[in-house]
Design a protein around this motif. Structure first.
Motif, PDB file in Angstrom:
ATOM      1  N   GLU A  96      13.268  -4.432  33.587  1.00 56.05           N
ATOM      2  CA  GLU A  96      12.845  -3.800  34.144  1.00 56.05           C
ATOM      3  C   GLU A  96      13.439  -4.169  35.463  1.00 56.05           C
ATOM      4  O   GLU A  96      14.521  -3.795  35.861  1.00 56.05           O
ATOM      5  N   GLU A  97      13.244  -2.399  35.231  1.00 59.43           N
ATOM      6  CA  GLU A  97      14.420  -1.477  36.670  1.00 59.43           C
ATOM      7  C   GLU A  97      13.931  -1.908  38.311  1.00 59.43           C
ATOM      8  O   GLU A  97      15.214  -2.104  38.480  1.00 59.43           O
ATOM      9  N   HIS A  98      12.496  -2.442  38.614  1.00 61.57           N
ATOM     10  CA  HIS A  98      12.893  -3.085  39.977  1.00 61.57           C
ATOM     11  C   HIS A  98      12.357  -4.561  39.735  1.00 61.57           C
ATOM     12  O   HIS A  98      10.967  -4.600  39.822  1.00 61.57           O
ATOM     13  N   THR A  99      12.745  -5.666  39.543  1.00 61.49           N
ATOM     14  CA  THR A  99      12.596  -7.091  39.369  1.00 61.49           C
ATOM     15  C   THR A  99      11.421  -7.441  40.822  1.00 61.49           C
ATOM     16  O   THR A  99      12.556  -7.293  42.245  1.00 61.49           O
ATOM     17  N   ASN A 100      10.673  -8.185  40.823  1.00 63.85           N
ATOM     18  CA  ASN A 100       9.919  -8.761  41.936  1.00 63.85           C
ATOM     19  C   ASN A 100      10.386  -9.514  42.679  1.00 63.85           C
ATOM     20  O   ASN A 100      11.090 -10.890  42.269  1.00 63.85           O
ATOM     21  N   LEU A 101      11.338  -9.369  43.616  1.00 59.02           N
ATOM     22  CA  LEU A 101      11.965 -10.262  44.465  1.00 59.02           C
ATOM     23  C   LEU A 101      11.365 -11.447  45.304  1.00 59.02           C
ATOM     24  O   LEU A 101      12.459 -11.835  46.189  1.00 59.02           O
ATOM     25  N   THR A 102       9.983 -10.548  45.564  1.00 51.14           N
ATOM     26  CA  THR A 102       9.755 -11.507  46.765  1.00 51.14           C
ATOM     27  C   THR A 102       9.760 -12.713  45.641  1.00 51.14           C
ATOM     28  O   THR A 102       9.265 -14.626  46.517  1.00 51.14           O
ATOM     29  N   LEU A 103       9.916 -13.748  44.486  1.00 50.96           N
ATOM     30  CA  LEU A 103       9.973 -14.609  44.250  1.00 50.96           C
ATOM     31  C   LEU A 103      11.009 -14.765  43.742  1.00 50.96           C
ATOM     32  O   LEU A 103      11.067 -16.326  42.973  1.00 50.96           O
ATOM     33  N   TYR A 104      12.153 -14.454  44.018  1.00 49.03           N
ATOM     34  CA  TYR A 104      13.579 -14.807  44.234  1.00 49.03           C
ATOM     35  C   TYR A 104      13.807 -15.898  45.774  1.00 49.03           C
ATOM     36  O   TYR A 104      13.806 -14.538  46.943  1.00 49.03           O
ATOM     37  N   THR A 105      15.429 -16.096  45.676  1.00 49.04           N
ATOM     38  CA  THR A 105      15.929 -16.270  47.058  1.00 49.04           C
ATOM     39  C   THR A 105      17.027 -15.319  46.851  1.00 49.04           C
ATOM     40  O   THR A 105      18.298 -16.236  46.152  1.00 49.04           O
ATOM     41  N   ILE A 106      17.343 -14.425  46.796  1.00 48.52           N
ATOM     42  CA  ILE A 106      18.505 -13.268  47.090  1.00 48.52           C
ATOM     43  C   ILE A 106      18.505 -12.717  48.160  1.00 48.52           C
ATOM     44  O   ILE A 106      17.315 -12.674  48.670  1.00 48.52           O
ATOM     45  N   PRO A 107      19.694 -12.783  48.573  1.00 45.95           N
ATOM     46  CA  PRO A 107      20.425 -12.242  49.347  1.00 45.95           C
ATOM     47  C   PRO A 107      19.526 -10.788  49.733  1.00 45.95           C
ATOM     48  O   PRO A 107      19.532  -9.241  49.678  1.00 45.95           O
ATOM     49  N   ASN A 108      19.526 -10.269  51.537  1.00 46.69           N
ATOM     50  CA  ASN A 108      17.851  -8.916  51.797  1.00 46.69           C
ATOM     51  C   ASN A 108      20.373  -8.396  52.006  1.00 46.69           C
ATOM     52  O   ASN A 108      21.379  -8.653  51.172  1.00 46.69           O
ATOM     53  N   SER A 109      19.298  -6.559  50.916  1.00 50.31           N
ATOM     54  CA  SER A 109      20.573  -6.283  50.770  1.00 50.31           C
ATOM     55  C   SER A 109      20.898  -5.446  49.256  1.00 50.31           C
ATOM     56  O   SER A 109      21.433  -5.433  48.818  1.00 50.31           O
ATOM     57  N   ILE A 110      20.389  -6.120  48.562  1.00 49.15           N
ATOM     58  CA  ILE A 110      20.360  -6.248  46.924  1.00 49.15           C
ATOM     59  C   ILE A 110      19.218  -5.956  46.302  1.00 49.15           C
ATOM     60  O   ILE A 110      17.986  -6.261  46.985  1.00 49.15           O
ATOM     61  N   SER A 111      19.188  -5.133  45.551  1.00 51.99           N
ATOM     62  CA  SER A 111      18.493  -5.665  44.148  1.00 51.99           C
ATOM     63  C   SER A 111      19.112  -6.005  43.220  1.00 51.99           C
ATOM     64  O   SER A 111      19.892  -6.010  42.552  1.00 51.99           O
ATOM     65  N   MET A 112      17.702  -6.074  42.648  1.00 49.24           N
ATOM     66  CA  MET A 112      17.720  -6.962  41.174  1.00 49.24           C
ATOM     67  C   MET A 112      17.092  -5.859  39.795  1.00 49.24           C
ATOM     68  O   MET A 112      15.715  -5.346  39.904  1.00 49.24           O
ATOM     69  N   SER A 113      17.620  -5.453  38.633  1.00 45.32           N
ATOM     70  CA  SER A 113      17.129  -5.621  37.378  1.00 45.32           C
ATOM     71  C   SER A 113      17.334  -6.269  35.688  1.00 45.32           C
ATOM     72  O   SER A 113      18.402  -7.140  37.216  1.00 45.32           O
ATOM     73  N   ARG A 114      16.275  -6.657  35.275  1.00 47.74           N
ATOM     74  CA  ARG A 114      16.166  -7.487  34.348  1.00 47.74           C
ATOM     75  C   ARG A 114      16.112  -6.393  32.918  1.00 47.74           C
ATOM     76  O   ARG A 114      15.602  -5.416  32.948  1.00 47.74           O
TER      77      ARG A 114
END
Length: 496
Positions: A96-114
């Motif tokens: 999952e190249e770009h995880t939907n971060l609107t569902l997470y409480t992750i700091p700004n400027s960070i991206s996430m993949s699963r």
């Protein structure tokens, strides 16, 4: 049923704010879970325990990112996966190249993949597992030779192709105990379980954080080999290898291992594995609040909440020892309670409530569980310390830690240093600090230590032991107790 309650909550409250109506943030849980009468009767629950378990599970489910983890289709292994003839460990199965971060409480400027990948059990068979990667919008500085030695990355940087460069120095991060069921995968929790303790701090410092969920957490129909530390060490290495293979222009081949609590135990086990099975690119290990002799830690603590850890370890042993059953260590009531944890897919908070046994009035563990042949096997095969490891390794420990007990950790360090005096082990104790806060107390130190590894700074030779005390004494210093946070992460629903 898939639950998308988090996104719905944000939309509704933001709409109210736009209309000029400020309202308080939600102070209830987005779950209406109730135990059934049959579940209550089968496990002999008092009314108070029923209430505690229901609240605990509602709390856990409210921390899920959009879906309940057990309902999230991301964790379903592709149909092409053949369990009878699986790919080798380290193989990527799904990204999952770009995880939907609107569902997470992750700091700004960070991206996430699963991603899903193939890991390795204690007994050497292949098994699917899940993991995540965090990267910041910009990487921490890398020595120029890292780029020069990577032609693909160098070309990408010259062309301004941000998708393949620059290289991020890679951290293999081992998480602390989130639980022992499918529902407890950190990659499916809004704050990734360890939040600012480690993953956020490391990503914000410019590292690529590769974090396995551990086998049995996330991917369905697999029993977690909880606290079978060599198994989780396998998860760590194979998740890093899988991520590096999929993002070769983004993740450095060099990597540092880090972890706290169970993660600290896994990190130490990974350093021992590295001595036996060297992996190219390894630079060192940071182990915080590590469990070394796990049974000794449990016996030293002697608290009711350890019932859940023992039950979890028994579950883990059941995955590797054909002659062992969880009922060898747990009473019939304990087995019934643990079966309920699995049935309702509870995690650490729920498991703790079901294993507390009404303040000790009911017996969950069998007398002498820690003196059985299985306990001896467990000690011999999962012990950290007194064994060769690949250094350098930094171990940090709070002296007031009631969980990973400081005297037990110090004994393991001393045994290792006596047997392997040239092993590059740096041990720092922090006075008056407990289990998780040692990460905050020592944050500057372990971040600097990790940076030194990537910068090629030579580690101190041999073993060293140091104790640090608050320079102003303990008065006026924040000490919040065992689990240590005086805050929790929640959505800013107003955007202000």
């Amino acid at each position: 049923m898939a639950m998308r309650y988090c996104a719905l909550l944000v939309i509704c409250l933001t709409s109210d704010f736009a209309a000029g109506n400020l309202i308080s943030q939600n102070n209830t849980f987005n779950s209406t879970f109730r135990l059934t009468p049959a579940q209550i009767a089968a496990t002999n629950l008092t009314n108070a325990t029923v209430q505690n378990v229901e609240i605990a599970l509602r709390f856990e489910r409210s921390n899920n990112a959009g879906y309940l983890i057990q309902d999230d289709p991301f964790y379903h292994v592709p149909a092409s996966y053949n369990s009878q003839d699986p790919p080798p460990p380290g193989t990527i199965l799904k990204v999952e190249e770009h995880t939907n971060l609107t569902l997470y409480t992750i700091p700004n400027s960070i991206s996430m993949s699963r991603f899903l990948y193939v890991s390795e059990t204690f007994n050497g068979s292949s098994v699917p597992a899940s993991a995540y990667v965090l990267v910041k919008i910009s990487a921490s500085a890398q020595p120029i030779e890292d780029y020069a030695n990577n032609a693909t990355n160098l070309t990408a940087c010259k062309d301004g192709n941000a998708s393949t460069g620059p290289l991020y120095p890679t951290i293999g991060l081992c998480h602390g105990t989130s639980g022992q069921t499918q529902a407890c995968a950190p990659s499916g929790l809004r704050s990734l379980w360890d939040d600012f303790h480690e993953p956020f701090a490391l990503a914000l410092a410019g590292y690529a954080v590769v974090a396995p969920d551990y086998v049995g957490l996330g991917v369905p129909n697999i029993t977690s080999p909880y606290f079978i530390l060599p198994s989780q060490a396998n998860d760590l290495y194979h998740s890093v290898a899988a991520a590096q293979s999929h993002w070769p222009g983004m993740l450095s081949k060099e990597f540092v291992i880090a972890g706290q609590s169970q993660g600290g135990a896994v990190a130490w086990a990974a350093a021992q594995r590295q001595h036996q099975r060297p992996v190219e690119g390894y630079l060192g290990t940071m182990a915080a609040s590590p469990f070394t002799d796990v049974i000794a830690d449990i016996v030293a603590d002697n608290a009711a909440e350890n019932n859940a850890r023992v039950a979890g370890i028994a579950q883990g042993l059941d995955t590797v020892l054909p002659d062992f059953s969880i009922s060898d260590w747990l009473t019939p009531l304990g087995v019934a309670r643990w079966n309920l944890v699995q049935e309702i897919k509870g995690c650490g908070t729920t498991g703790g409530q079901l294993s507390a046994a009404e303040g000790g009035t009911l017996q969950i563990l069998k007398d002498g569980w820690n003196e059985t042949w299985a306990a001896d096997w467990y000690r011999n095969n999962t012990m950290n310390g007194g064994k060769a490891f690949a250094g350098p390794m930094l171990v940090i420990q709070g002296t007031q830690d009631p969980n990973a007990n400081e005297p037990v950790t110090s004994k393991s360090v001393n045994e290792t240093c006596v047997l392997y005096p040239d092993s590059q082990l740096e041990y720092i104790r922090w006075e008056n600090i407990t289990h998780v806060p040692v990460l905050y107390a020592a944050q500057h130190l372990w971040l600097d230590w990790i940076k030194d590894r990537f910068d090629g700074v030579a580690a101190t030779e041999g073993c060293s032991v140091e104790t640090k005390s608050p320079p102003r004494g303990v008065n006026g210093v924040q000490f919040a107790g065992f689990n240590d946070n005086t805050w929790f992460i929640e959505y800013d629903v107003y955007g202000i």
